[in-house]
Design a protein around this motif. Sequence first.
Motif, mmCIF file in Angstrom:
data_model
loop_
_atom_site.group_PDB
_atom_site.id
_atom_site.type_symbol
_atom_site.label_atom_id
_atom_site.label_comp_id
_atom_site.label_asym_id
_atom_site.label_seq_id
_atom_site.Cartn_x
_atom_site.Cartn_y
_atom_site.Cartn_z
ATOM 1 N N GLU A 311 -13.751 77.266 28.080
ATOM 2 C CA GLU A 311 -13.163 77.886 26.894
ATOM 3 C C GLU A 311 -12.395 76.843 26.070
ATOM 4 O O GLU A 311 -12.566 76.754 24.852
ATOM 5 C CB GLU A 311 -12.230 79.030 27.293
ATOM 6 N N GLN A 312 -11.590 76.066 26.771
ATOM 7 C CA GLN A 312 -10.857 74.996 26.085
ATOM 8 C C GLN A 312 -11.819 73.935 25.557
ATOM 9 O O GLN A 312 -11.609 73.373 24.482
ATOM 10 C CB GLN A 312 -9.858 74.349 27.040
ATOM 11 N N ALA A 313 -12.868 73.654 26.323
ATOM 12 C CA ALA A 313 -13.849 72.648 25.906
ATOM 13 C C ALA A 313 -14.520 73.073 24.599
ATOM 14 O O ALA A 313 -14.703 72.251 23.686
ATOM 15 C CB ALA A 313 -14.889 72.442 26.994
ATOM 16 N N ILE A 314 -14.888 74.353 24.494
ATOM 17 C CA ILE A 314 -15.565 74.862 23.289
ATOM 18 C C ILE A 314 -14.630 74.770 22.080
ATOM 19 O O ILE A 314 -15.021 74.266 21.016
ATOM 20 C CB ILE A 314 -16.031 76.317 23.512
ATOM 21 N N ASN A 315 -13.411 75.254 22.237
ATOM 22 C CA ASN A 315 -12.468 75.224 21.120
ATOM 23 C C ASN A 315 -12.158 73.790 20.685
ATOM 24 O O ASN A 315 -12.075 73.496 19.490
ATOM 25 C CB ASN A 315 -11.171 75.937 21.510
ATOM 26 N N THR A 316 -12.009 72.923 21.655
ATOM 27 C CA THR A 316 -11.679 71.530 21.347
ATOM 28 C C THR A 316 -12.856 70.817 20.694
ATOM 29 O O THR A 316 -12.680 70.025 19.754
ATOM 30 C CB THR A 316 -11.253 70.786 22.625
ATOM 31 N N GLN A 317 -14.084 71.104 21.167
ATOM 32 C CA GLN A 317 -15.254 70.463 20.576
ATOM 33 C C GLN A 317 -15.468 70.948 19.142
ATOM 34 O O GLN A 317 -15.888 70.173 18.275
ATOM 35 C CB GLN A 317 -16.497 70.741 21.426
ATOM 36 N N ARG A 318 -15.183 72.219 18.891
ATOM 37 C CA ARG A 318 -15.273 72.725 17.516
ATOM 38 C C ARG A 318 -14.288 71.999 16.610
ATOM 39 O O ARG A 318 -14.592 71.671 15.458
ATOM 40 C CB ARG A 318 -15.018 74.229 17.503
ATOM 41 N N GLU A 319 -13.104 71.733 17.146
ATOM 42 C CA GLU A 319 -12.103 70.985 16.378
ATOM 43 C C GLU A 319 -12.591 69.562 16.105
ATOM 44 O O GLU A 319 -12.448 69.055 14.990
ATOM 45 C CB GLU A 319 -10.779 70.954 17.145
ATOM 46 N N ALA A 320 -13.168 68.936 17.121
ATOM 47 C CA ALA A 320 -13.679 67.572 16.955
ATOM 48 C C ALA A 320 -14.790 67.540 15.912
ATOM 49 O O ALA A 320 -14.865 66.623 15.077
ATOM 50 C CB ALA A 320 -14.203 67.040 18.291
ATOM 51 N N LEU A 321 -15.662 68.546 15.933
ATOM 52 C CA LEU A 321 -16.766 68.625 14.978
ATOM 53 C C LEU A 321 -16.239 68.793 13.554
ATOM 54 O O LEU A 321 -16.739 68.155 12.612
ATOM 55 C CB LEU A 321 -17.682 69.780 15.353
ATOM 56 N N ALA A 322 -15.215 69.614 13.385
ATOM 57 C CA ALA A 322 -14.623 69.812 12.056
ATOM 58 C C ALA A 322 -13.986 68.525 11.551
ATOM 59 O O ALA A 322 -14.121 68.162 10.367
ATOM 60 C CB ALA A 322 -13.599 70.939 12.108
ATOM 61 N N LEU A 323 -13.289 67.799 12.447
ATOM 62 C CA LEU A 323 -12.661 66.529 12.066
ATOM 63 C C LEU A 323 -13.717 65.496 11.679
ATOM 64 O O LEU A 323 -13.541 64.723 10.730
ATOM 65 C CB LEU A 323 -11.808 66.002 13.222
ATOM 66 N N GLU A 349 -20.980 75.661 25.461
ATOM 67 C CA GLU A 349 -21.173 77.107 25.269
ATOM 68 C C GLU A 349 -22.058 77.690 26.369
ATOM 69 O O GLU A 349 -21.965 78.875 26.684
ATOM 70 C CB GLU A 349 -21.763 77.380 23.890
ATOM 71 N N GLU A 350 -22.904 76.851 26.960
ATOM 72 C CA GLU A 350 -23.732 77.260 28.103
ATOM 73 C C GLU A 350 -23.036 76.989 29.435
ATOM 74 O O GLU A 350 -23.639 77.149 30.498
ATOM 75 C CB GLU A 350 -25.071 76.508 28.065
ATOM 76 N N GLU A 351 -21.773 76.578 29.350
ATOM 77 C CA GLU A 351 -20.967 76.244 30.526
ATOM 78 C C GLU A 351 -21.625 75.143 31.353
ATOM 79 O O GLU A 351 -21.698 75.198 32.582
ATOM 80 C CB GLU A 351 -20.680 77.494 31.375
ATOM 81 N N LYS A 352 -22.021 74.106 30.635
ATOM 82 C CA LYS A 352 -22.584 72.916 31.268
ATOM 83 C C LYS A 352 -21.735 71.702 30.868
ATOM 84 O O LYS A 352 -21.208 71.642 29.759
ATOM 85 C CB LYS A 352 -24.028 72.685 30.822
ATOM 86 N N VAL A 353 -21.619 70.760 31.790
ATOM 87 C CA VAL A 353 -20.849 69.551 31.500
ATOM 88 C C VAL A 353 -21.751 68.531 30.810
ATOM 89 O O VAL A 353 -22.989 68.620 30.878
ATOM 90 C CB VAL A 353 -20.258 68.941 32.782
ATOM 91 N N TYR A 354 -21.113 67.592 30.143
ATOM 92 C CA TYR A 354 -21.865 66.512 29.498
ATOM 93 C C TYR A 354 -21.861 65.299 30.412
ATOM 94 O O TYR A 354 -20.810 64.878 30.912
ATOM 95 C CB TYR A 354 -21.244 66.149 28.152
#
Length: 398
Positions: A311-323, A349-354
Motif C-alpha cells: 500500500e505504501q509502495a503504491i502511494n509512494t510510486q505514484r508520488e515518484a511518477l508525478a514528480l 499494484e499486483e503485490e510484486k517486488v521489483y
Amino acid sequence: MHNINVSHRWSIALLARLYDTLRKFANTHFEGLFIKASNKKSWIIGSIWLIVIAVLIVIIMRSNDAARERQNASVEIPWDDNLLACNQVNNAEPTEDFETCLALAEDGWIDAALRIAWAYSRDGEFQSWQNAYEWLVWLSDHDSYAELLSYIVLFEIGDNEDLKHSGERGIAHMAVINEPAASAYLASLYYLGLNKLEQRSSVRWLIERAYSQSTYWVTPEQIAHIFLNGYLGEPEPNTAKKLLLNSTQEDFPINANNVAWLLATTDYPSLNDYPAALELAQSVVADEDYADSYVYVDTLAATFAANQNFEQAINTQREALALLKDAAQENEALNEQIPEFEARLALFEEEKVYKEAPRDVPAEVFFTSLKKQLEQALIESLYVSFEAPLPTIGENEN
C-alpha cells in the motif's frame, strides 16, 4: 611616503586613548599604587586591569586584520570578461570563441587551459590528442587530474615503448602518493595485463585503497560486484555487504540512496537486507532538500515493496511518477524514464517486488569498463564553465 593601513592607524589611536584613560584612572584610584608595596590588593587589581585592556587591544587589532584580509579576498578576484567566450567552446573548431579562450589559456589562465584541453579531447574532425597532451602537461603543476590524464594519454598513444613506460611510471607514482583515481586505473591495467612494467602491487590492494580514499572513482556498487563475483579470488558476499553499508556514511544522499536500492532490488540473495534498505531510503527523503526528488522517492517505493508494504509502495510510486512528470516538463529527456516508473507501479499494484535483472558480467568486461569510465571521468574533470563574479561592495559606488 609610507602608507599606514587605516585600521592600524585606528588601533594605534585607540591604544593611545586607552593608555591615557588607564593612566588617569590609576592616578585617581590607585595613587601610590606602585610605591606602597604593602598595598598588595590594590597592586593586584591594577595588574588585572592592565591585562584586561591589553587583551582587548590585541583582539581589536586581530579583528581588524581579519576583516581586511576578507575584504582583500573579496576584491582581488582575478577575472577577465573574455573568459565567458570559453563557455561557447564545445570542441577545438577554430571559432572566434575558441581563439579567444585559447589566447587566455596561453596568457596563463588555468581554467581556460582546462577548457581548451577538454576541447581538444572531443571526438570529431578537430580532435587532437597531441595538443590535448601538451596542455595537460602544462596543467600538471596546477591540477592533479590533468597530470594523471597526461600520463594516461602518454601510456595509451605514445608512439614508442619508452614513452609508454614513462606514462605507466607516472600513473604508478600518482598511485603511490595516494591519488585514488591512479590506484584504480593501475589496478585495471594490472588485471587486464596491459602493463608494460613489472607489477609491484596487487590488484586487490590497489582497488581497496582507491575505494577507501574515495567512493567516486570506485563506487559502492562496483566494489560490491568485485567481491560478490569473486573477481579477485573467492566470492565474499559478507565483505561486499559490509563495504556497502559503511559507504552510506559518505556522500549523502547519493551513497545512501544507491545502497538502499541495491539492498532492496539486487538479485543476489546474500546482499538483500530489506529493513536496512527501507531505513536508508527513509533517511534520504526525511531531508527536506531531497524529499521531492523523483529518484529518491522511487527508491523509497521499491524498499516499501521489498518489505511487503505494498500500500505504501503504491502511494509512494505514484508520488515518484508525478514528480518525474513535473521534472520532464523542463527536461524532455526524462520522458524516457516514465515507462520504467509506470512498470514498477504496475508491479506493486499486483503485490510484486521489483528486482533488477541479473548482471553476469565477466571480470575482463568489468575491468575494461572500469578503465574506460575512469578515463572519461578524468576527461570530464577538465570541463570548466565560467560565470562573472558578483560586484563587490562599493565597486559600483561613485
